[in-house]
Design an enzyme around this catalytic site. Structure first.
Site, mmCIF file in Angstrom:
data_model
loop_
_atom_site.group_PDB
_atom_site.id
_atom_site.type_symbol
_atom_site.label_atom_id
_atom_site.label_comp_id
_atom_site.label_asym_id
_atom_site.label_seq_id
_atom_site.Cartn_x
_atom_site.Cartn_y
_atom_site.Cartn_z
ATOM 1 N N LYS A 183 -20.504 1.376 -0.361
ATOM 2 C CA LYS A 183 -20.962 0.090 0.197
ATOM 3 C C LYS A 183 -19.816 -0.446 1.044
ATOM 4 C CE LYS A 183 -20.914 -4.056 0.148
ATOM 5 N NZ LYS A 183 -20.469 -4.851 1.314
ATOM 6 N N GLU A 258 -7.933 -2.259 -6.231
ATOM 7 C CA GLU A 258 -6.825 -2.462 -5.286
ATOM 8 C C GLU A 258 -7.065 -3.825 -4.666
ATOM 9 O OE1 GLU A 258 -4.692 -0.051 -5.150
ATOM 10 O OE2 GLU A 258 -5.698 1.893 -5.260
ATOM 11 N N CYS A 292 -3.042 -5.309 3.326
ATOM 12 C CA CYS A 292 -2.808 -5.721 1.930
ATOM 13 C C CYS A 292 -1.327 -5.668 1.584
ATOM 14 C CB CYS A 292 -3.621 -4.870 0.975
ATOM 15 S SG CYS A 292 -3.376 -3.113 1.190
ATOM 16 N N GLU A 390 -2.433 -15.604 -0.168
ATOM 17 C CA GLU A 390 -2.608 -14.522 0.806
ATOM 18 C C GLU A 390 -3.356 -15.059 2.035
ATOM 19 O OE1 GLU A 390 -5.429 -11.312 -0.022
ATOM 20 O OE2 GLU A 390 -3.919 -9.899 0.674
HETATM 21 P P1 NDP Z 1 -13.733 -8.904 -0.288
HETATM 22 O O1 NDP Z 1 -13.280 -8.939 -1.703
HETATM 23 O O2 NDP Z 1 -14.368 -10.099 0.271
HETATM 24 O O3 NDP Z 1 -14.771 -7.715 -0.058
HETATM 25 C C1 NDP Z 1 -14.491 -6.376 -0.362
HETATM 26 C C2 NDP Z 1 -15.799 -5.639 -0.574
HETATM 27 O O4 NDP Z 1 -16.443 -6.134 -1.743
HETATM 28 C C3 NDP Z 1 -16.801 -5.842 0.555
HETATM 29 O O5 NDP Z 1 -17.533 -4.666 0.741
HETATM 30 C C4 NDP Z 1 -17.647 -6.962 0.003
HETATM 31 O O6 NDP Z 1 -18.896 -7.082 0.621
HETATM 32 C C5 NDP Z 1 -17.759 -6.538 -1.443
HETATM 33 N N1 NDP Z 1 -18.166 -7.613 -2.352
HETATM 34 C C6 NDP Z 1 -18.071 -8.953 -2.180
HETATM 35 N N2 NDP Z 1 -18.575 -9.598 -3.251
HETATM 36 C C7 NDP Z 1 -18.987 -8.651 -4.128
HETATM 37 C C8 NDP Z 1 -19.606 -8.690 -5.410
HETATM 38 N N3 NDP Z 1 -19.894 -9.837 -6.026
HETATM 39 N N4 NDP Z 1 -19.902 -7.525 -6.026
HETATM 40 C C9 NDP Z 1 -19.615 -6.355 -5.427
HETATM 41 N N5 NDP Z 1 -19.052 -6.252 -4.202
HETATM 42 C C10 NDP Z 1 -18.732 -7.391 -3.565
HETATM 43 O O7 NDP Z 1 -12.475 -8.460 0.547
HETATM 44 P P2 NDP Z 1 -12.350 -8.449 2.129
HETATM 45 O O8 NDP Z 1 -13.404 -7.552 2.683
HETATM 46 O O9 NDP Z 1 -12.251 -9.866 2.582
HETATM 47 O O10 NDP Z 1 -10.962 -7.695 2.332
HETATM 48 C C11 NDP Z 1 -9.741 -8.348 2.357
HETATM 49 C C12 NDP Z 1 -9.054 -8.258 1.008
HETATM 50 O O11 NDP Z 1 -8.870 -6.899 0.656
HETATM 51 C C13 NDP Z 1 -7.680 -8.869 1.016
HETATM 52 O O12 NDP Z 1 -7.497 -9.662 -0.135
HETATM 53 C C14 NDP Z 1 -6.752 -7.682 0.935
HETATM 54 O O13 NDP Z 1 -5.514 -7.936 0.381
HETATM 55 C C15 NDP Z 1 -7.560 -6.724 0.147
HETATM 56 N N6 NDP Z 1 -7.104 -5.347 0.383
HETATM 57 C C16 NDP Z 1 -6.405 -4.717 -0.606
HETATM 58 C C17 NDP Z 1 -5.899 -3.456 -0.405
HETATM 59 C C18 NDP Z 1 -5.180 -2.765 -1.515
HETATM 60 O O14 NDP Z 1 -5.116 -1.558 -1.466
HETATM 61 N N7 NDP Z 1 -4.633 -3.459 -2.499
HETATM 62 C C19 NDP Z 1 -6.077 -2.748 0.868
HETATM 63 C C20 NDP Z 1 -6.839 -3.499 1.834
HETATM 64 C C21 NDP Z 1 -7.318 -4.758 1.580
HETATM 65 P P3 NDP Z 1 -19.001 -8.066 1.905
HETATM 66 O O15 NDP Z 1 -18.311 -7.376 2.979
HETATM 67 O O16 NDP Z 1 -20.437 -8.246 2.149
HETATM 68 O O17 NDP Z 1 -18.330 -9.367 1.507
#
Ligand code: NDP
Length: 497
Positions: A183, A258, A292, A390
């Site tokens: 997803k 992550e 991240c 962040e």
């Molecule tokens: P989100 O947490 O908003 O979304 C990540 C994914 O989860 C998306 O596909 C999102 O869908 C989905 N999602 C959202 N809500 C739910 C739910 N209730 N149940 C299941 N899936 C859900 O993160 P972002 O996309 O905003 O990405 C940025 C974040 O990712 C930052 O905090 C960053 O630090 C972190 N990150 C961490 C990394 C690591 O390796 N530690 C690497 C890269 C990023 P949708 O897109 O529709 O919201």
């Protein structure tokens, strides 16, 4: 500014389930914007419970009936290498689409495409070299590990470097023999639409890879709660991770998380300042700051603080912000107007919390699109929101310190613990300091260059579990212990009178 629009952009993105491109069963879609015009350029099928169920059913069938989990590691590895070859041969197209969808600078998107290919090569090699434990009790017992893929893996990914992060999960899951439902993030579904053809051409059987587009709270949530999915690998925000944790708990799923970061870069006075400035500028402004592991808090020893701040601000002001497709661009457009608004709100908050020495709003001449000038706040206090939270954009907080103890307290004084960067030429201090930092990964006198064999992951609010190298294979497999008696079975004889 005239916008570069890739040729043959799809006008609709479908799911890919059981080897077929399909729409949502209820026909719903959502719009996808490009970050330069913020206009919708395509629609994507919006997956719901029923679509996820369909994808999980296809993946479960491919797992239980299909050849994929039973293939020899070498056979799967050949297919993974073929995937890597295809990704490499399409790296320019991939980068072009990724840049159009995410706003990442094209040179950096190209690097990410190549890294995606490398992830497949790495796990292809690793699975062939995989060895497992065997323990012998001479003459009595032979105990060994029988490694088995866990089943249907649910993969949920964010929008910052979509294709590369998808590959980071797809490669080890497929190498391990799992089948998958991916997803991708709703902001950036474009590059994920290339996976089905890549996998098909490489020889991945139907049903092994399934893709469901959609919103996190619908498609993502359905995947997390589906009883047919025993494990979820998630990358995203810490708050989403907490929610997924709670939603997965009733099913006792395996989770790899992550999450977010607010990583410190600590610069001691004895460091090579030229190198430290290069790396700390790159460390927060590369990938538009949507990274991240960004070193978004820079802690600088008082003796070199003024010089560091002056040179750093000059470099930040000179960064080229502009059209993501221009190879000269160093910072492009942020992914989406919602995220742009969030980053801009932090820029405004920062004006009340620190001294602004670079940026602070839109760059001149870029009146539309999600552009933020590289922004540097200095003299930031540790309780400031821009120090603690962040931001995930091109914004950095710089603070001074006097002693090593103070630097450590500042470095550790946030809820996150993903990465840390330490700049010093004192060998003993480098290691003792690095080992005292609450971070899953520390780079000493180095920019963020990762060896794929090393553990990747964070501590505290930055994540749970580590992937990378064999740890990824451990996540996607069960290690069944098989205990064999050699010779006589020494069993206490109950019920013998
Ligand atoms: P989100 O947490 O908003 O979304 C990540 C994914 O989860 C998306 O596909 C999102 O869908 C989905 N999602 C959202 N809500 C739910 C739910 N209730 N149940 C299941 N899936 C859900 O993160 P972002 O996309 O905003 O990405 C940025 C974040 O990712 C930052 O905090 C960053 O630090 C972190 N990150 C961490 C990394 C690591 O390796 N530690 C690497 C890269 C990023 P949708 O897109 O529709 O919201």
């Amino acid at each position: 500014m005239p916008q570069h629009v890739p040729t043959d952009l799809p006008d609709h993105l479908q799911h890919f389930i059981g080897g077929e491109f399909v729409d949502s069963l209820d026909g719903t879609t959502f719009e996808v914007l490009d970050p330069v015009t913020n206009q919708a350029y395509t629609t994507a099928a919006a997956g719901k419970n029923d679509d996820v169920d369909r994808a999980v059913t296809a993946a479960a069938e491919a797992f239980h009936a299909g050849p994929w989990p039973q293939l020899l590691p070498r056979q799967r590895a050949r297919i993974l290498h073929a995937i890597a070859d295809i990704v490499e041969s399409r790296d320019r197209r991939l980068a072009e689409l990724e840049t159009f969808d995410t706003g990442l600078p094209i040179t950096q998107a190209l690097g990410q495409a190549q890294r995606a290919a490398e992830n497949f090569r790495f796990f292809a090699d690793l699975i062939v070299a995989q060895r497992d434990d065997a323990y012998k009790v001479p003459g009595r017992q032979l105990n060994y590990v029988n490694r088995k893929p866990k089943g249907v893996a649910g993969l949920i990914t964010p929008w910052n470097t979509p294709f590369m992060l998808e590959s980071w999960k797809l490669a080890p899951a497929l190498a391990s023999g799992c089948t998958v439902v991916l997803k991708p993030a709703e902001f950036t579904p474009l590059s994920a639409s290339l996976w089905p053809d890549i996998f098909r051409e490489a020889g991945v059987p139907d049903g092994v890879f399934n893709l469901v587009n959609g919103l996190g709270e619908e498609a993502g949530d359905a995947l997390v709660k589906h009883p047919g999915v025993p494990l979820i690998s998630f990358t995203g925000e810490s708050s989403t991770g907490q929610l997924i944790f709670a939603n997965a708990a009733p099913h006792l799923k395996g989770l790899s998380m992550e999450l977010g970061g607010k990583s410190p870069a600590v610069v001691f006075a004895d460091a090579d300042l030229d190198e430290a400035i290069d790396a700390t500028v790159f460390g927060v402004f590369s990938l538009n700051g949507e990274r991240c592991t960004a070193g978004s808090r820079i802690l600088v020893e008082q003796a070199v603080y003024d010089e560091f701040v002056e040179r750093y601000a000059a470099r930040a002001r000179a960064i080229v912000v502009g059209d993501p497709h221009d190879p000269a661009t160093e910072v492009g457009a942020l992914v989406h107007p919602e995220h742009f608004a969030k980053v801009m709100s932090y820029v405004e908050i920062g004006k009340g919390e620190g001294r602004l020495v670079a940026g602070g709003g839109r760059p001149e001449g870029l009146e539309t699109g999600n552009y933020v000038a590289p922004t540097v706040f200095v003299d930031v206090k540790p309780d400031a929101r821009i120090f603690q939270e962040e931001i995930f954009g091109p914004v950095v907080a710089i603070s001074p310190f006097d002693t090593e103890e103070e630097a450590l307290a500042l470095a550790n004084g946030v809820k996150y613990g993903l990465a840390a960067y330490v700049w010093t030429n004192d060998l003993r201090r480098a290691h003792t300091f690095a080992q005292s930092i609450d971070a899953g990964m520390v780079w000493l006198n180095s920019n963020n260059v990762r060896d794929l064999r090393t553990p990747f992951g964070g501590v505290k609010a930055s994540g749970l579990g580590h992937e990378g190298g064999y740890r990824s294979i451990d996540f996607y497999t069960d290690q069944q212990a098989v205990h064999t008696t050699l010779g006589e079975a020494h069993t206490p004889r109950f019920g013998v009178r």
